[in-house]
Design a protein around this motif. Structure first.
Motif, PDB file in Angstrom:
ATOM      1  N   ASP A 172      66.917  56.385  56.057  1.00 56.64           N
ATOM      2  CA  ASP A 172      68.366  56.348  55.926  1.00 56.64           C
ATOM      3  C   ASP A 172      69.129  57.313  57.367  1.00 56.64           C
ATOM      4  O   ASP A 172      70.457  56.833  58.293  1.00 56.64           O
ATOM      5  N   ALA A 173      67.671  58.103  58.273  1.00 55.54           N
ATOM      6  CA  ALA A 173      68.111  58.964  58.821  1.00 55.54           C
ATOM      7  C   ALA A 173      68.478  57.730  60.419  1.00 55.54           C
ATOM      8  O   ALA A 173      69.377  58.027  61.092  1.00 55.54           O
ATOM      9  N   GLN A 174      67.670  56.553  60.055  1.00 57.96           N
ATOM     10  CA  GLN A 174      68.350  55.389  61.416  1.00 57.96           C
ATOM     11  C   GLN A 174      69.282  54.400  60.585  1.00 57.96           C
ATOM     12  O   GLN A 174      69.489  53.108  62.047  1.00 57.96           O
ATOM     13  N   ARG A 175      70.216  54.465  59.896  1.00 57.88           N
ATOM     14  CA  ARG A 175      71.619  54.218  59.712  1.00 57.88           C
ATOM     15  C   ARG A 175      71.219  52.717  59.187  1.00 57.88           C
ATOM     16  O   ARG A 175      72.516  52.048  59.146  1.00 57.88           O
ATOM     17  N   HIS A 176      70.714  52.173  59.040  1.00 56.41           N
ATOM     18  CA  HIS A 176      69.863  51.752  57.615  1.00 56.41           C
ATOM     19  C   HIS A 176      70.160  51.672  56.069  1.00 56.41           C
ATOM     20  O   HIS A 176      70.049  53.074  55.262  1.00 56.41           O
ATOM     21  N   GLU A 177      70.650  51.330  55.211  1.00 54.33           N
ATOM     22  CA  GLU A 177      71.313  51.427  53.908  1.00 54.33           C
ATOM     23  C   GLU A 177      69.556  50.397  52.891  1.00 54.33           C
ATOM     24  O   GLU A 177      68.816  50.065  53.356  1.00 54.33           O
ATOM     25  N   ILE A 178      69.922  51.928  51.686  1.00 56.94           N
ATOM     26  CA  ILE A 178      69.321  51.784  51.116  1.00 56.94           C
ATOM     27  C   ILE A 178      69.802  51.260  49.599  1.00 56.94           C
ATOM     28  O   ILE A 178      70.601  51.963  48.846  1.00 56.94           O
ATOM     29  N   GLY A 179      69.195  49.895  48.910  1.00 55.28           N
ATOM     30  CA  GLY A 179      69.646  49.527  47.309  1.00 55.28           C
ATOM     31  C   GLY A 179      68.235  49.368  46.571  1.00 55.28           C
ATOM     32  O   GLY A 179      67.488  50.121  46.684  1.00 55.28           O
ATOM     33  N   ASN A 180      68.326  49.276  45.169  1.00 58.75           N
ATOM     34  CA  ASN A 180      68.482  49.271  43.894  1.00 58.75           C
ATOM     35  C   ASN A 180      67.498  48.312  43.869  1.00 58.75           C
ATOM     36  O   ASN A 180      67.973  47.585  43.616  1.00 58.75           O
ATOM     37  N   ILE A 181      66.236  47.909  44.026  1.00 54.57           N
ATOM     38  CA  ILE A 181      65.132  47.348  42.559  1.00 54.57           C
ATOM     39  C   ILE A 181      64.245  47.607  42.048  1.00 54.57           C
ATOM     40  O   ILE A 181      63.184  47.386  41.213  1.00 54.57           O
ATOM     41  N   GLY A 182      65.040  48.887  41.283  1.00 60.07           N
ATOM     42  CA  GLY A 182      64.650  48.889  39.728  1.00 60.07           C
ATOM     43  C   GLY A 182      63.388  49.951  39.921  1.00 60.07           C
ATOM     44  O   GLY A 182      63.078  50.796  40.572  1.00 60.07           O
ATOM     45  N   ASN A 183      63.357  50.622  38.724  1.00 62.87           N
ATOM     46  CA  ASN A 183      62.546  52.017  38.986  1.00 62.87           C
ATOM     47  C   ASN A 183      60.747  51.385  39.171  1.00 62.87           C
ATOM     48  O   ASN A 183      60.281  52.729  39.867  1.00 62.87           O
ATOM     49  N   ARG A 184      59.957  50.125  38.620  1.00 62.75           N
ATOM     50  CA  ARG A 184      59.397  49.837  39.130  1.00 62.75           C
ATOM     51  C   ARG A 184      58.907  48.443  39.661  1.00 62.75           C
ATOM     52  O   ARG A 184      57.806  47.765  39.670  1.00 62.75           O
TER      53      ARG A 184
END
Length: 306
Positions: free
Chosen positions: A86-98
């Motif tokens: 996140d600090a390097q300005r990439h985005e983070i998406g959801n791929i489910g819990n497991r």
């Protein structure tokens, strides 16, 4: 829309680099018999140990912002990596819990997996994911509407095209675009040949993949990726690459990513963008899917079967 006006600032093609940081949970979903076999699991733990760092450095070297998909459980076990991503300005998406296989889950169970992961990601980085990827299996009818209701703006789970397209809302006529008040879920379609896993994933025992036909020539894989890029660039398409830090992030394979990004930068006319950026551009620029698009056909047949 003509090819010359399809992407911002006159770019000929769009490129989205996506990274699935699943740690051991992707292989556990795919091959449950691997549970407890630490020697084998160490192949997938390598991503957190070495691969994430190398991938982040390569992306930074070429000033590329990527879309990372992270399961909720990894947000808890590797929070430090999420904070750096996140600090390097990439985005983070959801791929489910497991990294659940959606083929085995009901709609309610799919929704629960998403919400559990969403809470974990938000706890780790203070942001809600607006991108989603189904790790394996098909989502249930109604799940796309659920994603829209949860504030998700784009997915990169399906295939079937070289350009983004809209998922059809439940009750929406396939002959028109969505009403202005309806948020539209944009799909950034994948291609198996633009992934690292089909070429390189390997474990001796248990056999992954079954039959163990891999590992191929690194140079030939890079050549495949470059040939596809040539074609996507020529026809003005959207090149979505799917990588895994435990696979592409080895000491030698990371240079395949470096060479590919260098080729793209040298070529020019390439819009490097996150999934969110591409989805927003598509919503703002495109009114509706092409007539007869496969996603429209799917929606129509689903409604007729209800």
């Amino acid at each position: 829309m003509s090819m010359t006006s399809r992407w911002p600032d006159g770019a000929r093609c769009a490129v989205a680099i996506t990274v699935d940081f699943n740690d051991v949970h992707g292989i556990l979903a795919q091959e449950p018999s691997i549970a407890g076999r630490e020697k084998s699991l160490s192949v997938w733990r390598y991503g957190a140990k070495r691969g994430v760092d190398r991938v982040l450095d390569a992306l930074d070297e070429f000033d590329v912002r990527a879309s990372w998909f992270v399961p909720g459980i990894v947000a808890g076990t590797h929070r430090e990596w999420l904070l750096r991503i996140d600090a390097q300005r990439h985005e983070i998406g959801n791929i489910g819990n497991r990294c659940e296989n959606f083929d085995t889950l009901s709609l309610g169970e799919q929704q629960h997996a998403f919400r559990t992961a969403q809470a974990a990601l938000e706890d780790a980085i203070g942001k809600r994911a607006v991108g989603f990827r189904s790790h394996a299996g098909n989502w249930a009818p109604g799940f796309a509407d659920f994603l829209r209701g949860e504030g998700v703006t784009w997915s990169s789970s399906w295939r079937g095209d070289d350009l983004p397209y809209f998922h059809v809302a439940d009750g929406e006529s396939t002959s028109r675009g969505a009403r202005a008040s309806e948020p539209r879920l944009v799909e950034l379609p994948l291609h198996y040949e633009l992934e690292d896993e089909p070429y390189f994933v390997y474990n001796l025992s248990p056999a992954v993949p079954v039959g163990q036909p891999r590992i191929p020539s690194y140079r030939e894989v890079l050549n495949n990726w470059k040939l596809d890029f040539d074609a996507f660039h020529r026809f003005g398409l959207c090149y979505v690459m799917r990588l895994h830090p435990e696979i592409i992030g080895t000491a030698a394979r990371i240079d395949l990513l470096r060479e590919l990004l260098d080729e793209m930068r040298t070529r020019g006319g390439v819009w490097f963008a996150t999934g969110t950026q591409i989805a927003q551009w598509w919503r703002d620029s495109v009114a509706r899917n092409e007539a007869g698009h496969p996603v429209e056909v799917y929606a129509r047949h689903w409604r007729e079967a209800r």
